[in-house]
Design a protein around this motif. Structure first.
Motif, PDB file in Angstrom:
ATOM      1  N   GLY A 164      14.745  16.245  69.688  1.00 42.27           N
ATOM      2  CA  GLY A 164      15.580  14.863  70.024  1.00 42.27           C
ATOM      3  C   GLY A 164      17.085  14.988  69.204  1.00 42.27           C
ATOM      4  N   THR A 165      17.606  13.700  69.455  1.00 40.94           N
ATOM      5  CA  THR A 165      18.966  13.792  68.441  1.00 40.94           C
ATOM      6  C   THR A 165      19.086  12.514  67.878  1.00 40.94           C
ATOM      7  N   GLY A 166      19.845  12.278  66.756  1.00 38.31           N
ATOM      8  CA  GLY A 166      19.878  11.280  66.075  1.00 38.31           C
ATOM      9  C   GLY A 166      19.612  11.389  64.554  1.00 38.31           C
ATOM     10  N   SER A 167      19.590  10.246  63.966  1.00 34.29           N
ATOM     11  CA  SER A 167      19.323  10.156  62.696  1.00 34.29           C
ATOM     12  C   SER A 167      17.669  10.323  62.338  1.00 34.29           C
ATOM     13  N   THR A 168      16.978   9.726  63.363  1.00 36.97           N
ATOM     14  CA  THR A 168      15.447   9.579  63.008  1.00 36.97           C
ATOM     15  C   THR A 168      14.981  10.925  63.453  1.00 36.97           C
ATOM     16  N   ALA A 169      15.322  11.614  64.552  1.00 40.60           N
ATOM     17  CA  ALA A 169      14.816  12.663  65.067  1.00 40.60           C
ATOM     18  C   ALA A 169      15.195  13.952  64.086  1.00 40.60           C
TER      19      ALA A 169
ATOM     20  N   ILE B  15       9.921  14.917  70.561  1.00 37.70           N
ATOM     21  CA  ILE B  15      10.118  13.877  69.861  1.00 37.70           C
ATOM     22  C   ILE B  15      11.424  13.796  69.710  1.00 37.70           C
ATOM     23  N   ASP B  16      11.747  12.581  69.702  1.00 32.69           N
ATOM     24  CA  ASP B  16      12.962  11.977  69.843  1.00 32.69           C
ATOM     25  C   ASP B  16      13.127  10.469  69.333  1.00 32.69           C
ATOM     26  N   GLY B  17      14.281  10.019  68.825  1.00 28.38           N
ATOM     27  CA  GLY B  17      14.515   8.784  68.672  1.00 28.38           C
ATOM     28  C   GLY B  17      14.891   7.705  69.906  1.00 28.38           C
ATOM     29  N   ALA B  18      15.103   6.474  69.512  1.00 23.62           N
ATOM     30  CA  ALA B  18      15.516   5.707  70.587  1.00 23.62           C
ATOM     31  C   ALA B  18      16.199   4.496  69.862  1.00 23.62           C
ATOM     32  N   ASP B  19      16.925   3.902  71.025  1.00 22.57           N
ATOM     33  CA  ASP B  19      17.674   2.530  70.342  1.00 22.57           C
ATOM     34  C   ASP B  19      17.049   1.272  70.762  1.00 22.57           C
ATOM     35  N   GLU B  20      16.331   1.208  71.473  1.00 24.10           N
ATOM     36  CA  GLU B  20      15.377   0.029  71.925  1.00 24.10           C
ATOM     37  C   GLU B  20      13.911   0.703  72.694  1.00 24.10           C
TER      38      GLU B  20
ATOM     39  N   ILE C  63      15.554   2.395  75.750  1.00 25.68           N
ATOM     40  CA  ILE C  63      17.249   2.733  75.927  1.00 25.68           C
ATOM     41  C   ILE C  63      17.449   3.600  74.856  1.00 25.68           C
ATOM     42  N   LYS C  64      18.037   4.650  75.433  1.00 23.83           N
ATOM     43  CA  LYS C  64      18.626   5.826  74.525  1.00 23.83           C
ATOM     44  C   LYS C  64      19.919   6.235  74.896  1.00 23.83           C
ATOM     45  N   GLY C  65      20.739   6.712  73.823  1.00 22.51           N
ATOM     46  CA  GLY C  65      22.023   7.264  74.117  1.00 22.51           C
ATOM     47  C   GLY C  65      23.099   6.778  73.301  1.00 22.51           C
ATOM     48  N   GLY C  66      22.462   5.935  72.341  1.00 20.34           N
ATOM     49  CA  GLY C  66      23.511   5.696  71.348  1.00 20.34           C
ATOM     50  C   GLY C  66      24.210   6.713  70.804  1.00 20.34           C
ATOM     51  N   GLY C  67      23.860   7.836  70.575  1.00 18.75           N
ATOM     52  CA  GLY C  67      24.640   8.939  70.106  1.00 18.75           C
ATOM     53  C   GLY C  67      25.227   9.700  71.168  1.00 18.75           C
ATOM     54  N   GLY C  68      25.042   9.340  72.176  1.00 15.60           N
ATOM     55  CA  GLY C  68      25.673  10.331  73.247  1.00 15.60           C
ATOM     56  C   GLY C  68      24.731  11.255  73.902  1.00 15.60           C
ATOM     57  N   ALA C  69      23.700  11.505  73.608  1.00 14.10           N
ATOM     58  CA  ALA C  69      22.869  12.523  73.925  1.00 14.10           C
ATOM     59  C   ALA C  69      21.933  12.490  75.232  1.00 14.10           C
ATOM     60  N   LEU C  70      22.041  10.975  76.004  1.00  6.46           N
ATOM     61  CA  LEU C  70      21.162  10.996  76.663  1.00  6.46           C
ATOM     62  C   LEU C  70      20.821  11.773  78.077  1.00  6.46           C
TER      63      LEU C  70
ATOM     64  N   ARG D 151      20.933  15.294  78.304  1.00  8.22           N
ATOM     65  CA  ARG D 151      19.989  16.293  77.857  1.00  8.22           C
ATOM     66  C   ARG D 151      18.697  15.766  77.468  1.00  8.22           C
ATOM     67  N   GLU D 152      18.822  14.673  76.751  1.00 10.35           N
ATOM     68  CA  GLU D 152      17.451  13.973  76.371  1.00 10.35           C
ATOM     69  C   GLU D 152      16.633  13.910  77.436  1.00 10.35           C
ATOM     70  N   LYS D 153      17.262  13.083  78.554  1.00  9.62           N
ATOM     71  CA  LYS D 153      16.465  12.642  79.492  1.00  9.62           C
ATOM     72  C   LYS D 153      15.909  14.077  80.256  1.00  9.62           C
TER      73      LYS D 153
ATOM     74  N   SER E 288      13.599  -1.802  63.436  1.00  9.25           N
ATOM     75  CA  SER E 288      14.598  -2.535  64.157  1.00  9.25           C
ATOM     76  C   SER E 288      14.423  -2.206  65.864  1.00  9.25           C
ATOM     77  N   LYS E 289      13.877  -1.153  65.997  1.00 11.82           N
ATOM     78  CA  LYS E 289      13.785  -0.596  67.506  1.00 11.82           C
ATOM     79  C   LYS E 289      12.921  -1.295  68.351  1.00 11.82           C
ATOM     80  N   PRO E 290      11.895  -1.878  68.198  1.00 12.43           N
ATOM     81  CA  PRO E 290      10.861  -2.684  69.169  1.00 12.43           C
ATOM     82  C   PRO E 290      11.633  -3.798  69.675  1.00 12.43           C
TER      83      PRO E 290
END
Ligand SMILES: O=C[C@H](O)[C@H](O)[C@H](O)COP(=O)(O)O
Length: 228
Positions: free
Chosen positions: A28-33, A84-89, A97-104, A106-108, A124-126
């Motif tokens: 996945g993409t983002g700080s958690t991934a 394995i990927d992060g999420a915004d909510e 909801i994903k895509g805060g980092g703009g990778a939605l 390819r992630e989908k 903070s995500k749930p």
């Protein structure tokens, strides 16, 4: 105050423990991934874990290469063992909801091709109801104004995502993103169908029936939810 970075790390480490030898893995993409990718690379180095991966963004691809994780191109793969990927909510039914980092986009594609998808995040995500986080909608530039018109008709404020220098944000596909402030999405399925019916929409950030497991970092461990 909650240490969200430590929570992200706890969730990421727990998810990385699910990676088994020989897997074809979606990164996945983002700080958690990123925490998960670093832990997977550590397991490869220190435990001899072997795997092949695909990257859901150019940033993740560069990180994986720098860590020595062997990559393949998603275009030549029909199924992934695990993403394995992060999420915004993420809501209690594991809609995200994903895509805060703009990778939605390819992630989908990776999520839909995966036998199992694990979403990781901090506390903070749930959310009870999706929508406080602005929903990303990726649009081919050819359709920018026509999709804008259709999105405006939905009645929620929309904004074209821009970079720090004010220029429009461009995704890995050289497309643009509208962020739509629904505030509260009561029928995510109906909204997803509406967005998918708009010619020029490449992807939207609603991930429905795709997440199998959510691992959320807590103050002293993780909380794990599985979709039934
Ligand atoms: O486009 C970005 C992804 O969907 C991320 O997984 C999402 O924005 C969460 O990122 P972070 O782990 O940095 O909060």
């Amino acid at each position: 105050m909650a240490d969200l970075e430590a929570q992200k790390q706890r969730a990421a480490l727990r998810a990385a423990a699910e990676v088994a030898d020989g897997m074809l893995l979606g990164l996945g993409t983002g700080s958690t991934a990123t925490y998960a990718i670093r832990e997977i690379a550590r397991r490869m180095r220190e435990e001899g874990l072997r795997l092949t991966a695909i990257a859901t963004s150019s940033a993740t691809g560069a990180l994986a290469v720098s860590l020595g994780i062997p990559l393949r191109s998603m275009g030549e793969i029909d199924q992934l063992d695990l993403v394995i990927d992060g999420a915004d909510e993420i809501d209690p039914a594991l809609r995200a909801i994903k895509g805060g980092g703009g990778a939605l986009f390819r992630e989908k594609i990776a999520a839909a091709a995966a036998v199992r998808m694990i979403v990781i995040g901090d506390s903070s995500k749930p959310v009870e109801t999706l929508g406080r986080f602005k929903l990303p909608v990726e649009v081919h530039p050819f359709a920018l104004r026509s999709v804008q018109h259709q999105l405006e008709a939905l009645g929620a404020p929309i904004a074209l995502r821009s970079r720090a220098d004010g220029a429009p944000f461009a995704t890995d596909q050289q497309a643009n993103i509208f962020d739509v402030a629904f505030d509260r999405i009561d029928d995510a399925g109906a909204l997803a169908r509406m967005l998918e019916a708009m010619p020029g929409v490449l992807a939207h950030g609603l991930f429905i029936d795709l997440v199998d497991t959510a691992i959320i970092g807590t103050e002293d461990g993780v909380s794990i939810t599985n979709r039934h």
